[in-house]
Design a protein around this motif. Structure first.
Motif, PDB file in Angstrom:
ATOM      1  N   PHE A 200       0.955  -1.004  -0.163  1.00 50.21           N
ATOM      2  CA  PHE A 200       0.001   0.160  -0.080  1.00 50.21           C
ATOM      3  C   PHE A 200       0.903   1.401   0.116  1.00 50.21           C
ATOM      4  CE2 PHE A 200      -2.140   3.470   2.059  1.00 50.21           C
ATOM      5  CZ  PHE A 200      -3.430   3.429   1.200  1.00 50.21           C
ATOM      6  N   VAL A 201       0.716   2.163  -1.040  1.00 49.80           N
ATOM      7  CA  VAL A 201       1.232   3.358  -1.212  1.00 49.80           C
ATOM      8  C   VAL A 201       0.203   4.495  -1.259  1.00 49.80           C
ATOM      9  CG1 VAL A 201       2.946   4.702  -2.045  1.00 49.80           C
ATOM     10  CG2 VAL A 201       3.459   2.278  -2.310  1.00 49.80           C
ATOM     11  N   LYS A 202       0.248   5.321  -0.490  1.00 57.41           N
ATOM     12  CA  LYS A 202      -0.752   6.584  -0.422  1.00 57.41           C
ATOM     13  C   LYS A 202      -0.993   7.236  -1.644  1.00 57.41           C
ATOM     14  CE  LYS A 202      -3.928   8.901   1.751  1.00 57.41           C
ATOM     15  NZ  LYS A 202      -4.994   8.452   2.267  1.00 57.41           N
ATOM     16  N   GLN A 203       0.144   7.378  -2.218  1.00 58.79           N
ATOM     17  CA  GLN A 203       0.066   8.245  -3.586  1.00 58.79           C
ATOM     18  C   GLN A 203      -0.674   7.498  -4.683  1.00 58.79           C
ATOM     19  OE1 GLN A 203       2.703   7.933  -1.620  1.00 58.79           O
ATOM     20  NE2 GLN A 203       2.935  10.022  -0.966  1.00 58.79           N
ATOM     21  N   GLU A 204      -0.453   6.110  -4.417  1.00 57.05           N
ATOM     22  CA  GLU A 204      -1.199   5.394  -5.547  1.00 57.05           C
ATOM     23  C   GLU A 204      -2.664   4.895  -5.154  1.00 57.05           C
ATOM     24  OE1 GLU A 204       1.162   1.899  -6.253  1.00 57.05           O
ATOM     25  OE2 GLU A 204       3.018   3.023  -6.708  1.00 57.05           O
ATOM     26  N   TRP A 205      -3.219   5.281  -4.213  1.00 55.41           N
ATOM     27  CA  TRP A 205      -4.258   4.997  -3.845  1.00 55.41           C
ATOM     28  C   TRP A 205      -5.609   5.851  -4.603  1.00 55.41           C
ATOM     29  CZ3 TRP A 205      -7.565   1.723  -1.286  1.00 55.41           C
ATOM     30  CH2 TRP A 205      -8.770   1.988  -1.056  1.00 55.41           C
ATOM     31  N   PRO A 206      -6.570   5.485  -5.141  1.00 60.89           N
ATOM     32  CA  PRO A 206      -7.111   4.043  -4.998  1.00 60.89           C
ATOM     33  C   PRO A 206      -6.449   2.907  -5.799  1.00 60.89           C
ATOM     34  CG  PRO A 206      -8.587   5.291  -6.121  1.00 60.89           C
ATOM     35  CD  PRO A 206      -7.561   6.182  -5.817  1.00 60.89           C
ATOM     36  N   TYR A 207      -6.330   1.696  -5.489  1.00 57.37           N
ATOM     37  CA  TYR A 207      -5.824   0.739  -6.286  1.00 57.37           C
ATOM     38  C   TYR A 207      -6.884   0.094  -7.329  1.00 57.37           C
ATOM     39  CZ  TYR A 207      -1.607   0.553  -3.628  1.00 57.37           C
ATOM     40  OH  TYR A 207      -0.330   0.782  -2.910  1.00 57.37           O
ATOM     41  N   LEU A 208      -8.265   0.320  -7.041  1.00 54.44           N
ATOM     42  CA  LEU A 208      -9.274   0.060  -7.820  1.00 54.44           C
ATOM     43  C   LEU A 208      -9.674   1.343  -8.331  1.00 54.44           C
ATOM     44  CD1 LEU A 208     -11.014  -2.743  -5.702  1.00 54.44           C
ATOM     45  CD2 LEU A 208      -9.845  -3.305  -7.875  1.00 54.44           C
ATOM     46  N   GLN A 209      -9.502   1.378 -10.032  1.00 54.55           N
ATOM     47  CA  GLN A 209     -10.171   2.604 -10.581  1.00 54.55           C
ATOM     48  C   GLN A 209     -11.279   2.593 -11.437  1.00 54.55           C
ATOM     49  OE1 GLN A 209      -6.134   4.417 -12.218  1.00 54.55           O
ATOM     50  NE2 GLN A 209      -5.325   3.030 -11.371  1.00 54.55           N
ATOM     51  N   PHE A 210     -12.077   3.523 -11.245  1.00 53.27           N
ATOM     52  CA  PHE A 210     -13.392   3.342 -12.199  1.00 53.27           C
ATOM     53  C   PHE A 210     -13.405   4.143 -13.179  1.00 53.27           C
ATOM     54  CE2 PHE A 210     -14.543   1.256  -8.097  1.00 53.27           C
ATOM     55  CZ  PHE A 210     -15.322   0.362  -8.361  1.00 53.27           C
TER      56      PHE A 210
END
Length: 642
Positions: A200-210
């Motif tokens: 988990f990396v805060k800058q890459e959140w969210p990992y599920l992209q809509f």
């Protein structure tokens, strides 16, 4: 447009903001209504004939506040996440309760001993954005240890990440879940998908992209990108072949970002450098999740390769037509920057153009932001004092310079009319406001100083700027300030402990796009004549007698000013020529001249210069020469017949 007309335009929908406070300040969430009024007052010095505009702004708490403590329990709100239209928000609530229990009598003294038991539980609670009433909650058995939440673009789905998942011994606990938000009252959220997320990396959140319409969901995993049909979510099975998904096989993929295009969504992918093979950023078309299933190796629509880039930040334009790639490397090959080097690249989504953004000053790229209209993007770059340049998104060409100064942050207002330049972090907080005119020029509206600010955000109406000083970044002088679009300070609220402060989002189209008011005045230093919120001037810093009346020695002029006049307090000096804003004409001429010089090998008087040609240019030249020769032969033949 007058100030009164502007107030009437936004009066129908008042500004609202929220605060997430610490336990010292009472804790919990605080919701405020920001109301402002523009009144005309007569000047007494001129007998009441002169009319001066006065701005009155107040920050009042809303009704139906959310309390953080009860009789036997206390609640801590870890975060607040709104939907895009502001109709709903979610928060991770951790409840701690204590209970007294009595033990048996002591054998020696015959007295009873009491013991306090403390318990805590975590829930994800959904609140109504208008009334702050609790709509529903997800019980702790499903979200214990939740640390981040994120809504989809339409607010139909809610993603929740739980930290602390243990996968020792071959078991992998599914710690990333998607919940469908009920559209009817009294219905509970339904879990439609869950999977295991290792890192988990805060800058890459969210990992599920809509996607923008929430019909497609994308997820980047090891060596591939998975696409889900959001209307028919299925649980991912780690050990079985998921043939029902559309999967792109991309070896070494490290990051993926889905565009917000309404017609033809695409996905940007970053593959780092490995074993002498250069890293690359690629753009792929999103598959039709209803028809395409299984694993495939797609062809990239656009691709850009480069060395010495270990991390990237992918920034799509709002309409999904172009992609900005901010690349970073920990080591600077020129040994000029201790923090490494950075670069900026530009790619069109259809593959028609991919290039490196031509920056006229050497140094790092501090910030790059797209205009909400997707017509331009602004870049702040270079060693201090940094430059800020506006680029045309069609051809990736610099069109306007906003000058140099101690800046590292760019913020466009929601309509792309105003742009803010600021210097936060290790810079003093100088802020400048520019107005974008219809001819492409930018006019300076005012400046101010938001010292020690951590965040900056435009209001949904695009005419107010909120800056805040929050913990844990800074644990002193917490609070927030509200500024007008010309740099005038409207409100300043101090808090003992503040963790977050932001505007409540509004539905697109709720506010009209307004320009500068007719009686708006340019403001320097955050105060305007006649404003009831004007900042009192601080005494100027002491200057030794031998330094007075010298360049840089005055306390009110030069780059070393410590007064509240809004000057550029920075050790990096800025010349008048560098600070001047204007169209990029000289830079364009210099680039064209350099390209012309690099193309020419040598120049012989009386002879045509030898020019480097590509294969396509050489082919076209030969075709043109053949056509001319054929035409000349036909003309000669016609003359001979005559």
């Amino acid at each position: 447009m007058s100030d009164d007309e502007a107030v009437d335009a936004v009066h129908r929908l008042p500004h609202e903001m929220y605060e997430r406070l610490g336990s010292v300040t009472g804790g919990g969430l605080r919701f405020n209504i920001v109301s402002d009024a523009h009144k005309n007052t007569s000047s007494s010095s001129s007998g009441g004939d002169d009319i001066n505009p006065v701005v009155e702004t107040s920050v009042q708490p809303r009704a139906n506040q959310i309390s953080s403590s009860t009789t036997n329990s206390s609640e801590e709100y870890q975060c607040i996440e709104y939907t895009r239209d502001g109709s709903l928000f979610a928060s991770i609530v951790t409840s701690s309760s204590s209970a007294m229990c009595e033990n048996d009598e002591d054998e020696s003294g015959g007295q009873t001993t009491s013991k306090t038991n403390k318990t805590s539980k975590t829930n994800v609670v959904l609140f109504d954005g208008e009334t702050n009433a609790e709509v529903t909650k997800i019980s702790e058995q499903f979200v214990q240890g939740a640390s981040c939440v994120a809504f989809s673009n339409t607010g139909k789905f809610l993603s929740i990440y739980r930290k602390g998942a243990n996968h020792a011994g071959g078991t992998k606990e599914k710690n990333l879940s998607v919940w469908e938000i009920p559209s009817k009252e009294n219905d509970e959220p339904k879990k439609v998908f869950e999977c295991f997320q290792k890192t988990f990396v805060k800058q890459e959140w969210p990992y599920l992209q809509f996607s923008k319409d929430d019909k497609v969901c994308a997820r980047c995993v090891t060596n591939e990108i998975q696409f889900y049909d959001a209307e028919k979510f299925e649980e991912e099975k780690e050990e079985e072949e998921t043939s029902s998904l559309a999967r792109y096989r991309i070896p070494g993929v490290a990051l993926a970002r889905l565009s917000m295009s309404e017609t033809k969504p695409t996905v940007g992918v970053f593959v780092p450098e490995s074993k002498g093979i250069p890293g690359s950023v690629r753009i792929y078309e999103v598959p039709d999740v209803k028809k395409e299933k299984g694993v495939s190796e797609p062809n990239a629509v656009a691709r850009k390769s480069f060395f010495r880039i270990s991390e990237v930040d992918l920034k799509w334009s709002p309409d999904g037509s172009a992609l900005l790639v901010c690349g970073y490397c920990e080591v600077d090959a020129s040994n000029k920057n201790y923090y490494g080097e950075s670069s900026l690249h530009f790619l069109k989504a259809d593959g028609s153009l991919d290039c490196k953004v031509d920056l006229s000053k050497e140094g790092p790229v501090h910030d790059a932001q797209w205009s909400p209209t997707s017509e331009n993007f602004a870049v702040c770059y270079g060693f201090m004092p940094a430059k800020c340049t506006i680029f045309d998104a069609k051809k990736c060409v610099a069109t306007y310079e906003l000058g140099a100064g101690p800046h590292n942050t760019i913020r466009w207002n929601p309509f792309g009319r105003f742009i803010m330049l600021a210097g936060f972090g290790n810079l003093p907080g100088d802020v400048k406001f520019y107005h974008r005119l219809f001819d492409g020029k930018f006019k300076l509206m005012g400046s101010c100083r938001a010292a020690c600010s951590v965040t900056a955000e435009w209001s949904p109406c695009g005419r107010r700027l909120l800056t805040s000083t929050v913990a844990p970044r800074l644990n002193v002088d917490n609070g927030f300030k509200i500024w007008r679009y010309n740099g005038e300070l409207l409100a300043h609220v101090e808090r003992e402990k503040l963790y977050e402060a932001a505007w409540r989002p509004r539905k697109e189209g709720a506010y009209p796009s307004l320009g500068i008011s007719k009686n708006s005045k340019r403001v320097e230093g955050g105060s305007a004549s006649g404003s009831v919120n004007a900042i009192p001037e601080k005494p100027a810093a002491f200057v030794p007698p031998h330094l007075r009346n010298k360049s840089g020695g005055s306390s009110t002029s030069g780059m070393g000013s410590r007064s509240n006049s809004g000057g550029n307090f920075s050790l990096a000096t800025v010349s008048a020529e560098e600070a001047r804003a204007g169209k990029v004409k000289a830079a364009v001429d210099n680039i064209a001249k350099k390209q012309q010089q690099s193309q020419q090998k040598r120049v012989i008087p009386g002879a045509e210069p030898v020019v480097n040609e590509t294969a396509a240019q050489k082919k076209n030249r030969k075709k043109a020469e053949a056509r001319r020769a054929k035409k000349l032969a036909e003309e000669m033949e016609a003359k001979n017949k005559v």
